[in-house]
Scaffold this active site. Structure first.
Site, PDB file in Angstrom:
ATOM      1  N   GLN B 179      42.596  38.695  48.352  1.00  0.00           N
ATOM      2  CA  GLN B 179      42.866  38.849  47.007  1.00  0.00           C
ATOM      3  C   GLN B 179      44.064  38.478  46.656  1.00  0.00           C
ATOM      4  O   GLN B 179      44.212  38.439  45.198  1.00  0.00           O
ATOM      5  CB  GLN B 179      42.554  40.401  46.874  1.00  0.00           C
ATOM      6  CG  GLN B 179      41.579  41.272  47.188  1.00  0.00           C
ATOM      7  CD  GLN B 179      40.438  40.674  45.925  1.00  0.00           C
ATOM      8  OE1 GLN B 179      40.919  40.586  44.762  1.00  0.00           O
ATOM      9  NE2 GLN B 179      39.348  40.984  46.521  1.00  0.00           N
ATOM     10  N   SER B 199      40.043  33.191  50.711  1.00  0.00           N
ATOM     11  CA  SER B 199      38.759  32.720  50.162  1.00  0.00           C
ATOM     12  C   SER B 199      38.718  32.014  49.001  1.00  0.00           C
ATOM     13  O   SER B 199      39.339  32.515  48.008  1.00  0.00           O
ATOM     14  CB  SER B 199      37.920  33.996  50.203  1.00  0.00           C
ATOM     15  OG  SER B 199      36.600  33.887  49.552  1.00  0.00           O
ATOM     16  N   HIS B 201      36.758  31.650  46.276  1.00  0.00           N
ATOM     17  CA  HIS B 201      35.922  32.061  45.181  1.00  0.00           C
ATOM     18  C   HIS B 201      36.825  33.363  44.465  1.00  0.00           C
ATOM     19  O   HIS B 201      36.485  33.889  43.213  1.00  0.00           O
ATOM     20  CB  HIS B 201      34.634  32.653  45.397  1.00  0.00           C
ATOM     21  CG  HIS B 201      34.317  33.756  45.867  1.00  0.00           C
ATOM     22  ND1 HIS B 201      33.669  34.902  45.708  1.00  0.00           N
ATOM     23  CD2 HIS B 201      34.749  34.181  47.460  1.00  0.00           C
ATOM     24  CE1 HIS B 201      33.658  35.972  46.200  1.00  0.00           C
ATOM     25  NE2 HIS B 201      34.300  35.349  47.608  1.00  0.00           N
ATOM     26  N   CYS B 324      26.625  55.512  45.859  1.00  0.00           N
ATOM     27  CA  CYS B 324      25.533  54.935  45.460  1.00  0.00           C
ATOM     28  C   CYS B 324      25.503  53.384  45.028  1.00  0.00           C
ATOM     29  O   CYS B 324      24.694  52.718  44.969  1.00  0.00           O
ATOM     30  CB  CYS B 324      25.110  55.592  44.016  1.00  0.00           C
ATOM     31  SG  CYS B 324      24.365  57.278  44.264  1.00  0.00           S
TER      32      CYS B 324
END
Lengths: 146, 396
Positions: B179, B199, B201, B324
């Protein structure tokens, strides 16, 4: 493919029967906030018919849609019919739920049965054939410290 | 209005990165391992990308191993450090409670293989205390793994201080900087980092490519077996266009880092202030020591997935730490780690900006979230009990 069917999204976006019934004849609450789902069902019963039903739900999209659909399925029905509501019927009426969301339809069934039991207790009558749910709707709830 | 506020999940590929990649799909498509000049063109492109990234992050080109992304880099770093430790009889690892699952799950696997792991506390502000890292290091500790910035709440960790402690104690130091890279300054040498995962992307590069930077004297364990690519440390034909795109994106991100950071931080604070106007809401993680584009707020009495679905209806892309949305039954381990109770963690919202985010988008989002939270609270039995005093508010 989208996570939810059009039916689920419709009942989530435009939930039917949201609210509270003052002096309800029966109230049923299931779930717990720790697990992220609570459903509360309020019943108004006249002449053994579900004259009115309202719900309040804290939960995900499918929990709200399941509550909405379950209330639609029993509204105007005789108590004897409402007693027979199954989670399967709720899920089918919603054109299906993702596997990990099926417990939302179980909660809806349980909330309604609990509200009917509350009604029966208040009236001092027995609703023959009403089987109260075992508390197994949410695997995370069972055995988890609250 | 379409508002993309999930840049911690992934970002748009920058125009410069996209243009840089294009020739390597249909023109310079040779295999870098091939002997002929056509293949060597591709090899040169990778070499150049490696050199550019090394300059930007202050390491040597040969210390960079290209991977499929952050998760692979994390796994390889930790497994390599574990192998290094095992050879020296050191089988203890120190990490934190709020690492990415790529780190936590790898540590769980190592525990089954006989390693012991200490996960240190991250406190309510979401910041690791260097002295607690020092205290957790034992005689048999081989590795400390602490992320540079948390992916859910955006808090920035004192990496340089932790690096110093590890170097002094002769313990390897890994940081998951997925990040952070391209968003805050990183200097592998100065921060005394032995392993760094990144990373592409997350900084406007393509998906499916990342890198592990590893100190040259530490042998890397190959977790993908096959050919001798990446000097035998990572088999598989290199993803040439993606590697080229990653280097281009990183160069652009680092060049504009300060300018973009200031711009985003101003909008981030405007967004935070707007959201905290909603009663019984709280910011997750320290307000200052955080990534310039990262906001994470909990709202009492509602559940995150329904919040996300309704925001989606309004054109807003966001994410949540609710159970959820994770597909599991547990809410975010990060929010639990900073001490949020389960019922509060379910009601979280993460909004992450890019340099393209506009003030209009921020104001629209504040208004939309305010409306949706109010609507969901209106049908929540939990909220009713809180308002009626049947339950005490957790968030004042």
């Amino acid at each position: 493919m989208a996570l939810y069917s059009e039916k689920v999204m419709d009942h989530f976006r435009h939930p039917r029967n949201v609210g509270v019934i003052e002096n309800a004849d029966g109230i049923g609450e299931v779930g717990n906030a720790r697990c992220g789902d609570i459903m509360k069902i309020y019943l108004k019963i006249e002449n053994n018919v579900i004259a009115d039903v309202k719900f309040e739900t804290f939960g995900c999209g499918s929990a709200i849609a399941s509550s909405s659909m379950a209330t639609e399925l029993i509204k105007g029905q005789p108590v004897s019919e409402a007693m027979k509501l199954t989670n399967k019927a709720v899920a089918e009426a919603l054109d299906g739920l993702p596997a990990h969301k099926l417990h939302c339809s179980v909660l809806a069934e349980e909330a309604i049965k609990k509200a009917l039991q509350d009604y029966a207790d208040k009236q001092g009558v027995e609703l023959e054939g009403l089987c109260l749910p075992e508390e197994t709707a949410c695997p995370a709830c069972c055995g988890a410290p609250v | 209005m379409h508002v993309y506020l999930d840049n911690a999940a992934t970002t748009k590929v920058s125009t410069a990165a996209f243009r840089a990649m294009e020739p390597y799909f249909t023109e310079q498509y040779g295999n870098p391992s091939s002997l002929y000049a056509f293949g060597q063109k591709a090899h040169e492109a990778i070499t150049e990308a490696r050199e550019r990234i090394a300059t930007l992050l202050h390491c040597e080109p040969r210390e960079i191993t290209f991977t499929s992304g952050g998760s692979e880099a994390d796994t390889q770093a930790i497994r390599s450090a574990a192998q290094w430790g095992a050879k020296r009889g050191k089988r203890h690892i120190v990490s934190t409670k709020f690492e990415h699952h790529a780190v936590l799950h790898t540590l769980e696997s190592l525990q089954k293989e006989g390693f012991t792991v200490t996960l240190i506390d991250v406190h309510e502000d979401g910041i690791v205390r260097p002295e607690e890292v020092a205290a957790a290091i034992q005689e048999d500790t081989c590795l400390v793994s602490v992320m540079t910035a948390n992916n859910e709440i955006g808090t920035i960790q004192p990496v340089e201080e932790i690096g110093k402690i590890c170097r002094e104690k002769g313990v390897l130091f890994h940081t998951d900087a997925v990040q952070a890279v391209g968003h805050i300054p990183m200097d592998v040498k100065k921060q005394q980092i032995d392993f760094l995962s990144l990373s592409a992307h997350k900084f406007h590069g393509p998906k499916g490519v990342g890198a592990l930077i590893a100190r040259k004297d530490i042998p890397l364990l190959s977790i993908i077996e096959g050919g001798a690519q990446e000097r035998g440390r990572r088999a598989g034909t290199e993803n040439v266009p993606a590697i080229v795109g990653m280097a281009e994106a990183l160069e652009e991100a680092c060049r504009k880092l300060e300018e973009n950071g200031q711009k985003m931080a101003a909008l981030r604070d405007r967004l935070t202030q707007g959201l905290l106007q909603i009663p019984h809401s709280v910011l997750n993680g320290d307000a200052e020591k955080r990534l310039p584009g990262h906001v994470n707020v909990c709202f009492e009495g509602i559940e995150g997935e329904s919040l996300l679905l309704l925001l989606d209806e309004k054109g807003i892309c966001a994410s949540s730490g609710s159970a959820c949305t994770s597909g599991s039954l547990e809410p975010s381990h990060v929010l639990l780690a900073i001490g949020r109770p389960h019922e509060i963690a379910h009601g979280s919202l993460r909004l992450t900006l890019s340099e393209e985010t506009t003030p209009q988008e921020i104001d629209y989002t504040v208004e939309a979230v305010t409306q949706v939270v109010q609507y969901l609270r209106g049908m929540s039995p939990v909220w009713r009990d809180l308002v009626n005093g049947k339950q005490p508010f957790v968030i004042q």
